[in-house]
Every structure is written in C-alpha cells, then in structure tokens.
Design a protein around this motif. Structure first.
Motif, PDB file in Angstrom:
ATOM      1  N   GLN A   1      80.447  71.451  77.949  1.00  0.00           N
ATOM      2  CA  GLN A   1      81.986  71.829  77.530  1.00  0.00           C
ATOM      3  C   GLN A   1      82.097  72.553  76.004  1.00  0.00           C
ATOM      4  O   GLN A   1      81.112  72.290  75.291  1.00  0.00           O
ATOM      5  CB  GLN A   1      82.921  70.615  77.499  1.00  0.00           C
ATOM      6  N   LEU A   2      82.975  73.459  75.815  1.00  0.00           N
ATOM      7  CA  LEU A   2      83.040  74.112  74.697  1.00  0.00           C
ATOM      8  C   LEU A   2      84.521  74.010  74.204  1.00  0.00           C
ATOM      9  O   LEU A   2      85.395  74.281  75.193  1.00  0.00           O
ATOM     10  CB  LEU A   2      82.715  75.606  74.744  1.00  0.00           C
ATOM     11  N   VAL A   3      85.114  73.119  73.194  1.00  0.00           N
ATOM     12  CA  VAL A   3      86.269  73.133  72.549  1.00  0.00           C
ATOM     13  C   VAL A   3      86.464  74.176  71.877  1.00  0.00           C
ATOM     14  O   VAL A   3      85.810  74.722  71.191  1.00  0.00           O
ATOM     15  CB  VAL A   3      86.243  71.863  71.598  1.00  0.00           C
ATOM     16  N   LEU A   4      87.733  74.832  72.398  1.00  0.00           N
ATOM     17  CA  LEU A   4      88.228  76.370  71.833  1.00  0.00           C
ATOM     18  C   LEU A   4      88.960  75.995  70.925  1.00  0.00           C
ATOM     19  O   LEU A   4      89.095  76.996  69.677  1.00  0.00           O
ATOM     20  CB  LEU A   4      88.746  77.159  73.098  1.00  0.00           C
ATOM     21  N   GLU A   5      89.747  75.027  71.166  1.00  0.00           N
ATOM     22  CA  GLU A   5      91.172  74.661  70.112  1.00  0.00           C
ATOM     23  C   GLU A   5      91.256  73.344  70.081  1.00  0.00           C
ATOM     24  O   GLU A   5      91.181  72.531  71.096  1.00  0.00           O
ATOM     25  CB  GLU A   5      92.364  75.688  70.773  1.00  0.00           C
ATOM     26  N   THR A   6      91.780  72.760  68.757  1.00  0.00           N
ATOM     27  CA  THR A   6      91.974  71.549  68.773  1.00  0.00           C
ATOM     28  C   THR A   6      93.396  71.024  68.427  1.00  0.00           C
ATOM     29  O   THR A   6      93.918  72.183  67.649  1.00  0.00           O
ATOM     30  CB  THR A   6      91.137  70.468  67.637  1.00  0.00           C
ATOM     31  N   ASN A   7      93.898  70.040  68.337  1.00  0.00           N
ATOM     32  CA  ASN A   7      95.308  69.661  67.918  1.00  0.00           C
ATOM     33  C   ASN A   7      95.200  69.490  66.434  1.00  0.00           C
ATOM     34  O   ASN A   7      94.040  69.158  65.887  1.00  0.00           O
ATOM     35  CB  ASN A   7      95.942  68.603  68.715  1.00  0.00           C
ATOM     36  N   ALA A   8      96.323  69.252  65.454  1.00  0.00           N
ATOM     37  CA  ALA A   8      96.118  68.909  64.324  1.00  0.00           C
ATOM     38  C   ALA A   8      95.201  67.559  64.003  1.00  0.00           C
ATOM     39  O   ALA A   8      94.744  67.380  63.127  1.00  0.00           O
ATOM     40  CB  ALA A   8      97.662  68.703  63.546  1.00  0.00           C
TER      41      ALA A   8
ATOM     42  N   GLY B   1      92.728  66.490  65.463  1.00  0.00           N
ATOM     43  CA  GLY B   1      91.355  66.748  66.020  1.00  0.00           C
ATOM     44  C   GLY B   1      91.095  66.460  67.504  1.00  0.00           C
ATOM     45  O   GLY B   1      89.943  66.780  67.758  1.00  0.00           O
ATOM     46  N   THR B   2      92.070  66.165  68.224  1.00  0.00           N
ATOM     47  CA  THR B   2      91.845  65.962  69.603  1.00  0.00           C
ATOM     48  C   THR B   2      91.813  67.493  70.336  1.00  0.00           C
ATOM     49  O   THR B   2      92.147  68.281  69.883  1.00  0.00           O
ATOM     50  CB  THR B   2      92.940  65.133  70.360  1.00  0.00           C
ATOM     51  N   PRO B   3      91.065  67.545  71.395  1.00  0.00           N
ATOM     52  CA  PRO B   3      90.997  68.928  72.097  1.00  0.00           C
ATOM     53  C   PRO B   3      92.460  69.230  72.804  1.00  0.00           C
ATOM     54  O   PRO B   3      93.053  68.535  73.086  1.00  0.00           O
ATOM     55  CB  PRO B   3      89.902  68.560  73.255  1.00  0.00           C
ATOM     56  N   LYS B   4      92.462  70.442  72.471  1.00  0.00           N
ATOM     57  CA  LYS B   4      93.719  71.050  73.099  1.00  0.00           C
ATOM     58  C   LYS B   4      93.467  72.105  74.196  1.00  0.00           C
ATOM     59  O   LYS B   4      94.004  72.052  75.289  1.00  0.00           O
ATOM     60  CB  LYS B   4      94.468  72.045  71.922  1.00  0.00           C
ATOM     61  N   ARG B   5      92.318  72.930  74.142  1.00  0.00           N
ATOM     62  CA  ARG B   5      91.879  73.644  74.964  1.00  0.00           C
ATOM     63  C   ARG B   5      90.317  73.678  75.228  1.00  0.00           C
ATOM     64  O   ARG B   5      89.710  73.954  74.048  1.00  0.00           O
ATOM     65  CB  ARG B   5      92.240  75.140  74.723  1.00  0.00           C
ATOM     66  N   VAL B   6      89.933  73.478  76.468  1.00  0.00           N
ATOM     67  CA  VAL B   6      88.455  73.352  76.471  1.00  0.00           C
ATOM     68  C   VAL B   6      87.843  74.007  77.731  1.00  0.00           C
ATOM     69  O   VAL B   6      88.601  74.148  78.596  1.00  0.00           O
ATOM     70  CB  VAL B   6      87.820  71.831  76.692  1.00  0.00           C
ATOM     71  N   VAL B   7      86.611  74.702  77.869  1.00  0.00           N
ATOM     72  CA  VAL B   7      86.134  75.357  78.734  1.00  0.00           C
ATOM     73  C   VAL B   7      84.999  74.157  79.270  1.00  0.00           C
ATOM     74  O   VAL B   7      84.207  73.652  78.513  1.00  0.00           O
ATOM     75  CB  VAL B   7      85.435  76.713  78.371  1.00  0.00           C
ATOM     76  N   TYR B   8      85.011  74.152  80.685  1.00  0.00           N
ATOM     77  CA  TYR B   8      83.830  73.255  81.294  1.00  0.00           C
ATOM     78  C   TYR B   8      82.979  74.226  82.283  1.00  0.00           C
ATOM     79  O   TYR B   8      83.581  74.891  82.855  1.00  0.00           O
ATOM     80  CB  TYR B   8      84.290  72.248  81.839  1.00  0.00           C
ATOM     81  N   ALA B   9      81.529  74.361  82.202  1.00  0.00           N
ATOM     82  CA  ALA B   9      80.742  75.225  83.105  1.00  0.00           C
ATOM     83  C   ALA B   9      79.528  74.437  83.225  1.00  0.00           C
ATOM     84  O   ALA B   9      79.127  73.685  82.438  1.00  0.00           O
ATOM     85  CB  ALA B   9      80.811  76.429  82.653  1.00  0.00           C
ATOM     86  N   GLY B  10      78.885  74.628  84.197  1.00  0.00           N
ATOM     87  CA  GLY B  10      77.637  74.313  84.534  1.00  0.00           C
ATOM     88  C   GLY B  10      77.514  73.671  86.026  1.00  0.00           C
ATOM     89  O   GLY B  10      78.440  73.358  86.670  1.00  0.00           O
TER      90      GLY B  10
END
Length: 173
Positions: free
Chosen positions: A65-72, A74-83
């Motif tokens: 996973q790659l966290v692209l954006e977090t909430n204020a 620190g929790t993930p807001k937008r994540v990419v999953y691949a593999g």
C-alpha cells in the motif's frame, strides 16, 4: 458516474507508474513509501457468506500500500493497494478448494463517517451478506473496472463499468 470511475482508473494507473521509483526513496511529507498490506486468513460459518463454512487464506501475498493522503489526525484518507494476491478458498464441509487470483489494483478513499469508496481495476474478493449490497450473499471475485462504495454500516454498492462477477461459493460447492 462512469466518467468519474474512468478518471479514477486513469489516476490510479498514473499514480502507480509515477510512484514506482518512490519505493526506494525515503519517506517524506508525513507519507511513507510502499509498505506491505498483508491479508489475513479467515473462516466464516455456514450461512454467513456461503451455505457451508468456508476458509480463505492467502497463498501468495505481495500486496503493498501507498498512503497518498492523510486526515488531520494522521489516519489514511486515500490509499493505493497493488500487488500479487493468490487466495485459496476452501469449503470446510467437503475440503474442496480453489485458488483464485485477486491481484487487482485499488484506490481507496476512506471517509470520516466510516464509509469508503474503492476504485478498482482487476480482480478483488469481497464478501457480501444477505441484504447487504447490490450482489447476493456470497464471496465474490469481482474483476474489471468498477467502484465499490461502502456505507458507514458496510452496505456495499457495486457500480460496474466493465467486467465480471463470480460467486466463489459456486466454485467449491
């Protein structure tokens, strides 16, 4: 809606193409690089997803996973999953099993109300309960280009742009 899904698919592809070199880079800006996102084995009793008890266990799990954006906070807001993800799906009553490729790529938006939206290209496995979605109860391999929206109560709404759905319960019945 179709344009929004296609735009998301293009964005996921662009992000993956552009993000690959970041694997070797040091984390910056509060975001880390790609990290493992392992799937856990689990069992479901008869009637929960299939008419019989089932087990799902990863055979090969290279999902990251790659966290692209977090909430204020620190929790993930937008994540990419691949593999790569190969899952062994077993009917616990008979021992019949099937190995399934669930190596799709997903961009997931996590919303503050507990809902989430998955923008997916390729195969991913999702469980559906009775009266809990736009698909009947089952363990579904959904393959193609689609979105899956989860409400805060986890009701799932599938919007298929192009692809197929396979109830894995029928593969091992």
């Amino acid at each position: 809606m179709r344009r929004a899904v296609m735009a998301s698919v293009v964005m996921v592809a662009a992000l993956l193409a552009g993000a690959a070199p970041a694997q070797a880079a040091a984390p910056t800006g509060g975001h880390g690089g790609w990290v493992p996102a392992p799937s856990a084995a689990f069992e479901q009793p008869a009637g929960a997803r299939c008419d019989f008890a089932i087990r799902s266990e990863p055979i090969r799990d290279e999902v990251r996973q790659l966290v692209l954006e977090t909430n204020a906070d620190g929790t993930p807001k937008r994540v990419v999953y691949a593999g790569d993800l190969i899952v062994k799906f077993t009917n616990l009553a008979t021992g019949v099993s099937a190995e399934v490729d669930a190596s799709g790529t997903a961009l997931v938006d996590y919303h503050t109300d507990g809902s989430m939206t998955w923008y997916v290209v390729g195969p991913v496995i999702f469980g559906f309960r009775d009266d809990g979605s736009t698909l009947p109860r089952g363990m579904w391999l959904i393959d193609g280009v689609y979105t899956l929206a989860f409400s805060p109560t986890f009701h799932k709404t599938l919007t298929m742009v192009h692809g197929t759905t396979t109830n894995l319960c029928t593969l091992v019945d």
